[in-house]
Design an enzyme around this catalytic site. Structure first.
Site, PDB file in Angstrom:
ATOM      1  N   ASN A   7     -24.276  10.418  11.827  1.00 49.14           N
ATOM      2  CA  ASN A   7     -23.209  10.413  10.808  1.00 49.14           C
ATOM      3  C   ASN A   7     -23.780  11.112   9.582  1.00 49.14           C
ATOM      4  OD1 ASN A   7     -21.203   9.947   8.944  1.00 49.14           O
ATOM      5  ND2 ASN A   7     -21.222   7.713   9.126  1.00 49.14           N
ATOM      6  N   ARG A  91     -19.972  11.668  14.141  1.00 46.70           N
ATOM      7  CA  ARG A  91     -18.759  11.232  13.469  1.00 46.70           C
ATOM      8  C   ARG A  91     -18.232  12.392  12.631  1.00 46.70           C
ATOM      9  NH1 ARG A  91     -18.128   8.354   7.737  1.00 46.70           N
ATOM     10  NH2 ARG A  91     -15.921   7.821   7.842  1.00 46.70           N
ATOM     11  N   HIS A 180     -10.861   5.636   9.294  1.00 46.29           N
ATOM     12  CA  HIS A 180     -11.483   4.447   9.900  1.00 46.29           C
ATOM     13  C   HIS A 180     -10.986   4.225  11.326  1.00 46.29           C
ATOM     14  CE1 HIS A 180     -11.755   2.821   5.503  1.00 46.29           C
ATOM     15  NE2 HIS A 180     -12.902   3.424   5.840  1.00 46.29           N
ATOM     16  N   ARG A 241     -11.836   3.364  -5.625  1.00 45.03           N
ATOM     17  CA  ARG A 241     -10.603   4.137  -5.476  1.00 45.03           C
ATOM     18  C   ARG A 241      -9.403   3.321  -5.936  1.00 45.03           C
ATOM     19  NH1 ARG A 241     -12.236   5.423   0.520  1.00 45.03           N
ATOM     20  NH2 ARG A 241     -13.649   7.208   0.270  1.00 45.03           N
ATOM     21  N   GLU A 385     -18.613   1.206  15.052  1.00 45.00           N
ATOM     22  CA  GLU A 385     -18.139   2.580  15.200  1.00 45.00           C
ATOM     23  C   GLU A 385     -19.129   3.443  15.965  1.00 45.00           C
ATOM     24  OE1 GLU A 385     -15.999   3.761  11.251  1.00 45.00           O
ATOM     25  OE2 GLU A 385     -17.403   2.135  10.795  1.00 45.00           O
TER      26      GLU A 385
END
Length: 402
Positions: A7, A91, A180, A241, A385
């Site tokens: 990743n 990823r 996600h 965010r 993941e």
């Protein structure tokens, strides 16, 4: 087969090496501060001493070379030769509407990922650097890319379209993509095992809540709707965010503050959310601690955050006309029993009966936290993941060899 999962970020890189015979993790680690002479590498082999190193790592090529050196290290390594690694899985955040599933890396696929740089300027270029670095350091080893957006490619048009001029979609691909995806896919599959009905008949709401966060409505095992949109900024209030706001705020603030679009975008992504409201912290643990001490900023931040997650869950109950199970995962979702309790005790109207004692238990295993008679099951499921990426990589490489 041994598979390396990578990743790659713009200045960091995470990795895990899997033995797919039993899906065990042989080693994992990370490289931070890539591009600096004080870069940090942490290598964690299973059942062996950890290796930590501070050195100059100026690009991703050097970072991957350092990872390879760690994997075959005489003391800290877990394989005798890098030739034991038969595939690499990456990823990739944004697959746009080009990729609805994981694919083998080819020149055409690399061109496709590059064409999506505008949609994910902070992520896709970094992923490409990781892919190129692996090609240089492990020539001939097949590579697979697994897209965050792929799971959400099943969203219907009425869900993924924005009510904007159609030419913006046709010309610039302005639409909702969601993120996600590998996490939502993984935990929904695990949750389905706890339900006494076929997967295609299930209605599951998955809450991936960490520093970033998204909620997904999984209908019949497929993504029906998700809270993130064209970018990860849409949806929930997050660590830094803003999540959903009135779009008119942006030009209003730009005019009042005399800032441009880049500054406005930076404010919304890096200086909003929990951090902005609490007065400095984006960490839910610190927010809860401050709230328990009576800090007004932390209390307001917590209440706003909790309400927005709960409201999103309620929206998806309406969207799917019911729900069988709700899943909490990722850093906050898995670890904040206080937040889960706050959310769930306000969802009795849909049949949730949370068990406060089960909710408090900390465990690395999937578990139900509702009472025996609860009409809607609620589960805490640690996400994985990397394992999804490794499984997809194995399947695709095997097919390519047939």
């Amino acid at each position: 087969m041994k598979i390396l999962v990578v990743n790659a970020g713009s200045s960091s890189l995470k990795y895990q090496l899997y033995d797919m015979n039993d899906e065990s993790v042989l080693a994992k680690g990370r490289v931070e501060r890539i591009g600096m002479d004080t870069a940090i590498l942490v290598h964690e082999p299973t059942d062996k001493p950890e290796l930590k190193e501070v050195s100059e790592i100026l690009d991703h090529n050097v970072a991957i070379k350092k990872v390879v050196d760690c994997l075959i290290h005489p003391e800290h390594g877990v394989i005798s030769s890098i030739n034991e690694v038969e595939a690499v899985g990456h990823r990739v955040v944004q697959g746009g509407d080009l990729y609805s599933e994981s694919v083998l890396v080819t020149p055409e696929v690399k061109a496709g990922i590059t064409s999506l740089f505008d949609l994910a300027p902070l992520h896709n270029p970094a992923h490409m650097m990781g892919i190129s670095a692996c090609e240089i350091n492990m020539p001939g080893v097949p590579q697979v890319v697994v897209f965050d957006t792929a799971f959400h490619s099943t969203m219907p048009e009425k869900v993924f379209m924005y009510p904007l001029p159609l030419r913006l979609y046709k010309k610039h691909k302005v639409r909702r993509y969601g993120f996600h995806g590998t996490s939502h896919f993984y935990v929904s599959q695990v949750a389905a095992q706890f339900l006494d009905k076929p997967l295609e008949e299930t209605k599951i709401i998955t809450c991936h809540i960490g520093n970033g966060g998204s909620v997904t409505a999984v209908l019949g095992g497929k993504s029906f709707d998700t809270s993130m949109g064209m970018t990860p900024l849409e949806g929930l209030m997050m660590g830094t965010r803003s999540g959903d706001i009135d779009p008119a705020i942006i030009p209003f603030v730009m005019g009042k503050e005399g800032i441009g679009p880049m500054e406005a975008n930076f404010m919304l992504n890096k200086h909003s959310g929990l951090q902005a409201i609490s007065g400095g912290s984006s960490d839910m643990r610190e927010i809860v601690e401050g709230m328990e001490k009576g800090d007004k900023g932390c209390t307001l931040a917590y209440e706003m955050y909790e309400y927005r997650v709960r409201k999103q869950i309620g929206a998806y109950v309406a969207g799917m006309n019911g729900v069988d199970a709700i899943v909490f995962t990722a850093g906050v979702g898995e670890n904040s029993s206080v937040l889960r309790q706050s959310i769930l005790e306000q969802l009795t109207w849909i049949g949730v009966e949370v068990d406060p004692e089960l909710n408090k238990i900390r465990s690395g295993e999937p578990r139900v936290i509702t009472k025996e008679g609860s009409r809607v099951k609620v589960l805490v499921i640690p996400t994985n993941e990397e394992l999804v990426i490794a499984r997809d990589t194995l399947e695709i490489v095997k097919k390519s060899h047939k």
